[in-house]
Design a protein around this motif. Sequence first.
Motif, PDB file in Angstrom:
ATOM      1  N   GLN A 157       0.833  -1.206   0.000  1.00  0.00           N
ATOM      2  CA  GLN A 157       0.000   0.000   0.000  1.00  0.00           C
ATOM      3  C   GLN A 157       0.869   1.259   0.000  1.00  0.00           C
ATOM      4  OE1 GLN A 157      -2.523   0.497   3.471  1.00  0.00           O
ATOM      5  NE2 GLN A 157      -3.925   1.785   2.337  1.00  0.00           N
ATOM      6  N   GLU A 158       1.885   1.302   0.854  1.00  0.00           N
ATOM      7  CA  GLU A 158       2.780   2.464   0.889  1.00  0.00           C
ATOM      8  C   GLU A 158       3.510   2.637  -0.434  1.00  0.00           C
ATOM      9  OE1 GLU A 158       5.443   2.210   4.235  1.00  0.00           O
ATOM     10  OE2 GLU A 158       3.799   2.287   5.695  1.00  0.00           O
ATOM     11  N   LEU A 159       3.839   1.524  -1.085  1.00  0.00           N
ATOM     12  CA  LEU A 159       4.530   1.570  -2.373  1.00  0.00           C
ATOM     13  C   LEU A 159       3.591   2.004  -3.493  1.00  0.00           C
ATOM     14  CD1 LEU A 159       7.367   1.026  -3.436  1.00  0.00           C
ATOM     15  CD2 LEU A 159       6.707  -1.359  -3.781  1.00  0.00           C
ATOM     16  N   GLY A 160       2.280   1.855  -3.251  1.00  0.00           N
ATOM     17  CA  GLY A 160       1.298   2.250  -4.261  1.00  0.00           C
ATOM     18  C   GLY A 160       1.097   1.197  -5.331  1.00  0.00           C
ATOM     19  N   ILE A 161       1.381  -0.062  -4.990  1.00  0.00           N
ATOM     20  CA  ILE A 161       1.220  -1.159  -5.936  1.00  0.00           C
ATOM     21  C   ILE A 161       0.302  -2.194  -5.297  1.00  0.00           C
ATOM     22  CG2 ILE A 161       2.415  -3.013  -7.180  1.00  0.00           C
ATOM     23  CD1 ILE A 161       4.860  -1.199  -7.313  1.00  0.00           C
ATOM     24  N   GLU A 162      -0.648  -2.677  -6.061  1.00  0.00           N
ATOM     25  CA  GLU A 162      -1.576  -3.693  -5.562  1.00  0.00           C
ATOM     26  C   GLU A 162      -0.765  -4.889  -5.066  1.00  0.00           C
ATOM     27  OE1 GLU A 162      -3.911  -7.188  -5.529  1.00  0.00           O
ATOM     28  OE2 GLU A 162      -2.522  -6.823  -7.197  1.00  0.00           O
ATOM     29  N   LEU A 163      -1.188  -5.479  -3.954  1.00  0.00           N
ATOM     30  CA  LEU A 163      -0.421  -6.524  -3.281  1.00  0.00           C
ATOM     31  C   LEU A 163      -0.007  -7.653  -4.210  1.00  0.00           C
ATOM     32  CD1 LEU A 163       0.754  -7.857  -0.720  1.00  0.00           C
ATOM     33  CD2 LEU A 163      -1.534  -8.832  -0.334  1.00  0.00           C
ATOM     34  N   TRP A 164      -0.930  -8.196  -4.994  1.00  0.00           N
ATOM     35  CA  TRP A 164      -0.600  -9.369  -5.800  1.00  0.00           C
ATOM     36  C   TRP A 164       0.259  -9.007  -7.005  1.00  0.00           C
ATOM     37  CZ3 TRP A 164      -0.582 -12.991  -2.688  1.00  0.00           C
ATOM     38  CH2 TRP A 164      -1.512 -13.034  -1.648  1.00  0.00           C
ATOM     39  N   GLU A 165       0.137  -7.793  -7.490  1.00  0.00           N
ATOM     40  CA  GLU A 165       1.061  -7.320  -8.526  1.00  0.00           C
ATOM     41  C   GLU A 165       2.468  -7.229  -7.932  1.00  0.00           C
ATOM     42  OE1 GLU A 165       2.022  -3.358 -11.224  1.00  0.00           O
ATOM     43  OE2 GLU A 165       0.053  -3.521 -10.288  1.00  0.00           O
ATOM     44  N   HIS A 166       2.543  -6.705  -6.706  1.00  0.00           N
ATOM     45  CA  HIS A 166       3.831  -6.607  -6.011  1.00  0.00           C
ATOM     46  C   HIS A 166       4.445  -7.998  -5.816  1.00  0.00           C
ATOM     47  CE1 HIS A 166       6.904  -5.369  -3.233  1.00  0.00           C
ATOM     48  NE2 HIS A 166       6.308  -5.920  -2.186  1.00  0.00           N
ATOM     49  N   VAL A 167       3.637  -8.957  -5.377  1.00  0.00           N
ATOM     50  CA  VAL A 167       4.122 -10.330  -5.208  1.00  0.00           C
ATOM     51  C   VAL A 167       4.673 -10.847  -6.537  1.00  0.00           C
ATOM     52  CG1 VAL A 167       3.420 -12.716  -4.738  1.00  0.00           C
ATOM     53  CG2 VAL A 167       2.670 -10.872  -3.206  1.00  0.00           C
ATOM     54  N   GLY A 168       3.970 -10.604  -7.611  1.00  0.00           N
ATOM     55  CA  GLY A 168       4.441 -11.025  -8.936  1.00  0.00           C
ATOM     56  C   GLY A 168       5.756 -10.366  -9.312  1.00  0.00           C
ATOM     57  N   ASN A 169       5.886  -9.080  -9.014  1.00  0.00           N
ATOM     58  CA  ASN A 169       7.140  -8.369  -9.292  1.00  0.00           C
ATOM     59  C   ASN A 169       8.307  -8.972  -8.515  1.00  0.00           C
ATOM     60  OD1 ASN A 169       5.813  -6.549 -10.970  1.00  0.00           O
ATOM     61  ND2 ASN A 169       5.648  -4.962  -9.411  1.00  0.00           N
ATOM     62  N   VAL A 170       8.063  -9.275  -7.240  1.00  0.00           N
ATOM     63  CA  VAL A 170       9.135  -9.816  -6.407  1.00  0.00           C
ATOM     64  C   VAL A 170       9.495 -11.237  -6.846  1.00  0.00           C
ATOM     65  CG1 VAL A 170       9.837 -10.389  -4.046  1.00  0.00           C
ATOM     66  CG2 VAL A 170       8.601  -8.263  -4.488  1.00  0.00           C
ATOM     67  N   ILE A 171       8.516 -12.024  -7.237  1.00  0.00           N
ATOM     68  CA  ILE A 171       8.813 -13.358  -7.786  1.00  0.00           C
ATOM     69  C   ILE A 171       9.710 -13.215  -9.013  1.00  0.00           C
ATOM     70  CG2 ILE A 171       7.834 -15.356  -9.000  1.00  0.00           C
ATOM     71  CD1 ILE A 171       5.379 -15.107  -7.106  1.00  0.00           C
ATOM     72  N   GLU A 172       9.332 -12.302  -9.908  1.00  0.00           N
ATOM     73  CA  GLU A 172      10.136 -12.083 -11.115  1.00  0.00           C
ATOM     74  C   GLU A 172      11.555 -11.670 -10.752  1.00  0.00           C
ATOM     75  OE1 GLU A 172      10.271  -9.076 -14.949  1.00  0.00           O
ATOM     76  OE2 GLU A 172       8.326  -9.481 -14.030  1.00  0.00           O
ATOM     77  N   ALA A 173      11.688 -10.774  -9.788  1.00  0.00           N
ATOM     78  CA  ALA A 173      13.015 -10.320  -9.357  1.00  0.00           C
ATOM     79  C   ALA A 173      13.829 -11.474  -8.785  1.00  0.00           C
ATOM     80  CB  ALA A 173      12.856  -9.217  -8.305  1.00  0.00           C
ATOM     81  N   MET A 174      13.195 -12.288  -7.960  1.00  0.00           N
ATOM     82  CA  MET A 174      13.896 -13.403  -7.317  1.00  0.00           C
ATOM     83  C   MET A 174      14.304 -14.473  -8.332  1.00  0.00           C
ATOM     84  SD  MET A 174      11.757 -13.622  -3.730  1.00  0.00           S
ATOM     85  CE  MET A 174      12.559 -15.132  -3.154  1.00  0.00           C
ATOM     86  N   ARG A 175      13.573 -14.587  -9.421  1.00  0.00           N
ATOM     87  CA  ARG A 175      13.962 -15.542 -10.469  1.00  0.00           C
ATOM     88  C   ARG A 175      15.346 -15.214 -11.013  1.00  0.00           C
ATOM     89  NH1 ARG A 175       8.078 -15.610 -13.280  1.00  0.00           N
ATOM     90  NH2 ARG A 175       7.212 -17.300 -11.991  1.00  0.00           N
ATOM     91  N   GLY A 176      15.643 -13.936 -11.096  1.00  0.00           N
ATOM     92  CA  GLY A 176      16.956 -13.511 -11.590  1.00  0.00           C
ATOM     93  C   GLY A 176      18.100 -13.879 -10.657  1.00  0.00           C
ATOM     94  N   ALA A 177      17.776 -14.189  -9.413  1.00  0.00           N
ATOM     95  CA  ALA A 177      18.794 -14.576  -8.426  1.00  0.00           C
ATOM     96  C   ALA A 177      18.577 -16.010  -7.948  1.00  0.00           C
ATOM     97  CB  ALA A 177      18.742 -13.610  -7.243  1.00  0.00           C
ATOM     98  N   ALA A 178      17.881 -16.812  -8.731  1.00  0.00           N
ATOM     99  CA  ALA A 178      17.495 -18.162  -8.310  1.00  0.00           C
ATOM    100  C   ALA A 178      18.679 -19.010  -7.850  1.00  0.00           C
ATOM    101  CB  ALA A 178      16.732 -18.874  -9.428  1.00  0.00           C
ATOM    102  N   SER A 179      19.782 -18.940  -8.544  1.00  0.00           N
ATOM    103  CA  SER A 179      20.954 -19.735  -8.161  1.00  0.00           C
ATOM    104  C   SER A 179      21.480 -19.293  -6.798  1.00  0.00           C
ATOM    105  CB  SER A 179      22.066 -19.609  -9.203  1.00  0.00           C
ATOM    106  OG  SER A 179      21.660 -20.204 -10.406  1.00  0.00           O
ATOM    107  N   GLU A 180      21.625 -18.003  -6.617  1.00  0.00           N
ATOM    108  CA  GLU A 180      22.125 -17.456  -5.356  1.00  0.00           C
ATOM    109  C   GLU A 180      21.190 -17.789  -4.190  1.00  0.00           C
ATOM    110  OE1 GLU A 180      24.787 -13.504  -4.949  1.00  0.00           O
ATOM    111  OE2 GLU A 180      22.754 -13.190  -5.701  1.00  0.00           O
ATOM    112  N   LEU A 181      19.898 -17.874  -4.491  1.00  0.00           N
ATOM    113  CA  LEU A 181      18.903 -18.158  -3.463  1.00  0.00           C
ATOM    114  C   LEU A 181      18.706 -19.656  -3.255  1.00  0.00           C
ATOM    115  CD1 LEU A 181      16.223 -15.528  -4.542  1.00  0.00           C
ATOM    116  CD2 LEU A 181      18.018 -15.287  -2.821  1.00  0.00           C
TER     117      LEU A 181
END
Length: 190
Positions: A157-181
């Motif tokens: 809410q503070e970021l101004g992005i709908e929660l599930w869109e935000h979750v999708g964005n973070v999943i996408e971001a984490m995919r780029g670091a999948a090996s490290e994670l």
Amino acid sequence: MNRDEALTLMYQYVQKDSLRKHMFAVEAAMRFYAAKFGEDVEFWGNTGLLHDFDFEIHPDLERHPSAGAPILREAGVPEEMVLAILSHGVETGVPRDNPLRKTLFACDEVTGLITAVALIRPSRSILDLKVSSVKKKWKNLNFAAGTSREEMEMGAQELGIELWEHVGNVIEAMRGAASELDLVGNPGLE
């Protein structure tokens, strides 16, 4: 401060592999949002990388991250980064009044929930994780009980992005670091 310097500081204070992976996940999410918002990707990424650097030496909310701030300042971490790290602590009183601070708060808790959901899937992979899988676990407060749904909602809410869109964005971001994670797993294995 460049990433190598941030990594050196992180490795100096963080020994637990799980905490390091969490910090890498937040770094990935911060880099994603910095690119999305046209901000300094390295600065935002390093802020995410260092946000919990003191959690092992100050493992309670009375001291973390406040007691870590002097260590960061002594190490030459830019004040803007120190204040952003302070602002992710709910008890610090440092306002989340700019995009960097809001984004760090929004990305912190949600990476933990996303990681937990990925790890219980047969594939144990972030690469085939969908938002719908996170939604299914959302209502089960016993699942990933250490993560605060309330803080996740507040952060989006503070970021101004709908929660599930935000979750999708973070999943996408984490995919780029999948090996490290350690979340490459076996994508497609159901």
